[in-house]
Scaffold this motif. Structure first.
Motif, short mmCIF file in Angstrom:
data_model
loop_
_atom_site.label_atom_id
_atom_site.label_comp_id
_atom_site.label_asym_id
_atom_site.label_seq_id
_atom_site.Cartn_x
_atom_site.Cartn_y
_atom_site.Cartn_z
N LEU A 19 159.83 5.84 -35.28
CA LEU A 19 160.08 7.18 -35.12
C LEU A 19 158.74 7.83 -34.34
CD1 LEU A 19 162.01 9.84 -35.33
CD2 LEU A 19 161.03 10.47 -37.43
N LEU A 20 159.04 8.23 -33.15
CA LEU A 20 158.14 8.87 -32.34
C LEU A 20 156.64 8.33 -32.47
CD1 LEU A 20 158.60 12.51 -33.43
CD2 LEU A 20 159.51 11.19 -31.25
N GLY A 21 156.65 7.02 -32.73
CA GLY A 21 155.20 6.03 -32.78
C GLY A 21 154.53 6.25 -33.95
N VAL A 22 154.82 7.06 -34.97
CA VAL A 22 154.12 7.67 -36.16
C VAL A 22 154.71 7.03 -37.40
CG1 VAL A 22 153.54 9.58 -37.33
CG2 VAL A 22 153.86 9.73 -35.14
N ILE A 54 151.56 3.87 -43.53
CA ILE A 54 151.85 4.60 -42.34
C ILE A 54 150.60 4.27 -41.10
CG2 ILE A 54 151.67 6.98 -41.45
CD1 ILE A 54 152.79 7.75 -44.14
N ALA A 55 149.51 4.13 -41.64
CA ALA A 55 148.58 3.60 -40.78
C ALA A 55 148.77 2.30 -40.07
CB ALA A 55 147.14 3.47 -41.48
N GLY A 56 149.16 1.38 -40.76
CA GLY A 56 149.74 -0.02 -40.48
C GLY A 56 150.85 -0.03 -39.25
N HIS A 57 151.59 1.09 -39.59
CA HIS A 57 152.96 1.07 -38.75
C HIS A 57 152.30 1.51 -37.13
CE1 HIS A 57 156.72 2.05 -37.11
NE2 HIS A 57 156.30 3.16 -36.50
N TRP A 58 151.16 2.34 -36.99
CA TRP A 58 150.54 2.69 -35.95
C TRP A 58 150.24 1.56 -35.29
CZ3 TRP A 58 147.10 6.96 -38.43
CH2 TRP A 58 147.92 8.02 -39.16
N TRP A 114 150.38 -2.05 -36.24
CA TRP A 114 151.35 -3.40 -36.31
C TRP A 114 152.89 -3.15 -36.29
CZ3 TRP A 114 147.91 -5.58 -40.88
CH2 TRP A 114 146.63 -5.76 -40.31
N GLY A 115 153.11 -2.01 -36.56
CA GLY A 115 154.64 -1.72 -36.80
C GLY A 115 155.34 -1.29 -35.70
N GLY A 116 154.86 -1.18 -34.41
CA GLY A 116 155.52 -0.64 -33.28
C GLY A 116 154.92 0.75 -32.97
N GLY A 117 153.97 1.29 -33.62
CA GLY A 117 153.63 2.81 -33.46
C GLY A 117 152.58 2.96 -32.33
N TRP A 118 152.03 4.01 -32.33
CA TRP A 118 151.38 4.40 -31.14
C TRP A 118 150.04 3.81 -30.62
CZ3 TRP A 118 146.70 7.60 -30.75
CH2 TRP A 118 146.25 7.74 -31.94
N LEU A 119 149.21 3.40 -31.60
CA LEU A 119 148.03 2.41 -31.12
C LEU A 119 148.22 1.11 -30.64
CD1 LEU A 119 145.69 3.67 -34.33
CD2 LEU A 119 145.71 4.29 -31.88
N GLY A 120 149.00 0.65 -31.41
CA GLY A 120 149.53 -0.63 -31.02
C GLY A 120 150.25 -0.58 -29.55
N LYS A 121 150.89 0.46 -28.97
CA LYS A 121 151.57 0.69 -27.76
C LYS A 121 150.51 1.01 -26.75
CE LYS A 121 156.08 2.21 -29.30
NZ LYS A 121 157.04 3.63 -29.62
N LEU A 122 149.47 1.47 -27.32
CA LEU A 122 148.36 1.78 -26.33
C LEU A 122 147.52 0.56 -26.19
CD1 LEU A 122 146.52 5.28 -27.80
CD2 LEU A 122 147.84 4.91 -25.27
N GLY A 123 147.54 -0.49 -26.83
CA GLY A 123 147.03 -1.61 -26.70
C GLY A 123 145.81 -1.97 -27.72
N MET A 124 145.74 -1.57 -28.96
CA MET A 124 144.79 -1.76 -29.90
C MET A 124 144.92 -3.12 -30.38
SD MET A 124 143.53 0.23 -33.24
CE MET A 124 142.16 -0.47 -34.34
N GLU A 125 143.98 -3.81 -30.50
CA GLU A 125 143.94 -5.19 -30.91
C GLU A 125 143.28 -5.42 -32.18
OE1 GLU A 125 145.71 -7.52 -29.52
OE2 GLU A 125 145.68 -7.38 -27.57
N ASP A 126 143.81 -5.82 -33.38
CA ASP A 126 143.59 -6.09 -34.57
C ASP A 126 144.28 -7.30 -35.12
OD1 ASP A 126 142.17 -5.93 -36.96
OD2 ASP A 126 142.99 -3.93 -37.68
N PHE A 127 143.71 -8.33 -34.90
CA PHE A 127 144.78 -9.52 -35.04
C PHE A 127 144.94 -9.58 -36.82
CE2 PHE A 127 145.64 -14.04 -35.95
CZ PHE A 127 146.79 -14.18 -35.22
N ALA A 128 144.03 -9.50 -37.45
CA ALA A 128 144.41 -9.71 -38.98
C ALA A 128 143.83 -8.54 -39.97
CB ALA A 128 143.68 -11.02 -39.63
N GLY A 129 143.20 -7.59 -39.38
CA GLY A 129 142.94 -6.27 -40.32
C GLY A 129 141.48 -5.73 -40.34
#
Length: 422
Positions: free
Chosen positions: A73-76, A142-146, A148-163
């Protein structure tokens, strides 16, 4: 049997086994933290880890997983999939949702265990249980969604393979907020701005805990491929090993020449710092970069430990230096050393700036939500153990038993109880 069925079966076995390795890390957390604190509080450490596993698992099943991996929902935030009821086809998994949940459930337990160590020996156990609910149902998912779950940071291209960021930096800054708010252990800092040393009760026990964490980290990092046929698994494993070795070796050599002796707690925590530092970039950086990442992680961990002492912040096991500081560095290191997109590999500034933005958001989220959450919890249940409970030890105060009946602290507890009865 079709090739697809064989592939799915192998992936399922791989993910379940690595999830079990990650779960074994809780044994590592328990032994590490119990070895670093005084013996009168070691049972309390074990009970907090059991709370993480039992209550945390149920909370993540009921609510957390849906908020993290449900329909975006809205990348959030995720909006469906509570109790795994729903359609998760958007995740495009080669394994079942149940298998994926098991792996992710092991991750969420690790996050809350980071906070546990920073507030050791003085947090009210009942308040801690309420905080477990908050972290595993809301803060981390909620932070994980941003990312790894399809949220806004992932869509921007943030890379965090295992956390390094989603798990360790977020958990470490949550731990910092909790440690500041609860305050130091009684007698930790004197009026002359000096620190009294509360000696670890059992360093061999702590070292075994570190070895278990090291072992589990291969599942943590390599398991994040989520497939047994990923050709990167061997590379992920070797850079994990090299970074941890570099972190520990750096502390061993530094303390040997700086103080004339190799400091065991520093070497233990620097090895773990190396593991934290490589977690974000284990699939993206070279062997040589991993050694540098691990070495710098070890140095930063020791520097952050000194900073905490200077700021009179009590973190008995080094949760903030190990997880937050090394997690921040490891996330930045992706932007510097990633073979595709890293600044020092000719990729420009784009990835590094996204990594920095993500860190600011995730660290701030963990710190502020933990601060606000504990403030709210404190209105119903005091977050700090009472003076008598802290003097007596949290083992007796909250669990009615001590880890050993032969330690000097057991005799002190008996004297304390006898004086009160008189």
């Amino acid at each position: 049997m079709t090739i697809h069925a064989i592939h799915t079966g192998l992936d399922t076995i791989w993910v379940v086994l690595t999830a079990a390795m990650i779960l074994l890390m809780e044994g590592g957390f328990a032994l590490l933290e119990a070895g670093f604190v005084r013996s009168k509080n070691s049972v309390n450490i074990i009970m907090k880890v059991f709370a993480d596993i039992t209550i945390g698992t149920l909370c993540y099943y009921l609510v957390g997983f849906a908020l993290m991996y449900g329909s975006d929902l809205l990348g959030v935030i995720g909006t469906d999939g509570f109790m795994l009821k729903g359609n998760f086809t958007h995740l495009k998994l080669s394994i079942s949702t149940d298998t994926f949940w098991l792996f992710q459930g092991a991750f969420v337990i690790a996050v809350i265990s980071i906070v546990s160590g920073a507030v050791a020996e003085r947090i009210n156990f009942r308040a801690y249980l309420l905080y477990v609910l908050l972290m595993t149902m809301f803060i981390y998912p909620i932070a994980g969604h941003w990312v790894w779950g399809g949220g806004w940071l992932g869509k921007l291209g943030m890379e965090d393979f295992a956390g390094s960021a989603v798990i360790h930096a977020l958990g470490g800054f949550s731990a910092l907020a909790a440690a500041i708010l609860i305050g130091p252990r009684k007698g930790k800092f004197t009026s002359k701005n000096s620190s009294s040393i509360a000696l670890p009760s059992n360093l061999p026990l702590a070292s075994v805990g570190a070895f278990l964490l090291w072992f589990g980290w291969f599942g943590f990092n390599a398991g994040s491929t989520l497939t047994a046929t990923d050709v990167r698994i061997g590379h992920i494993a070797i850079v994990t090993m090299l970074s941890a070795a570099a972190g520990g070796a750096t502390a061993l050599i530094y303390t040997l020449f700086r103080y004339g002796r190799s400091d065991a707690p520093s070497v233990i925590n620097a090895s773990l710092a190396g593991l934290v530092g490589i977690t974000a970039g284990c699939a993206f950086v070279s062997d040589q970069s991993s050694i540098l990442i691990g070495a710098i992680s070890g140095l930063l961990m020791m520097g952050a430990t000194n900073w905490l002492e200077a700021k009179r912040i009590d973190d008995p096991v080094g949760a903030f230096p190990v997880h937050a500081v090394s997690g921040v560095w490891g996330t930045i290191a992706v932007g510097l050393f990633a073979t595709k997109g890293g600044l020092l590999e000719g990729g420009g500034w784009h990835l590094l700036l996204i990594q920095l933005l993500g860190l600011i958001i995730l660290c701030g989220w963990g710190f502020l939500l933990t601060w606000a959450g504990l403030k709210l919890i404190n209105k119903w249940v005091p977050i700090r153990a009472s003076n008598d409970e802290e003097d007596l030890g949290l083992d007796i105060s909250y669990h009615g038993i001590m880890a050993t009946h032969t330690s000097p602290e057991f005799l002190q507890v008996n004297d304390y109880l006898n004086r009160n009865e008189d």
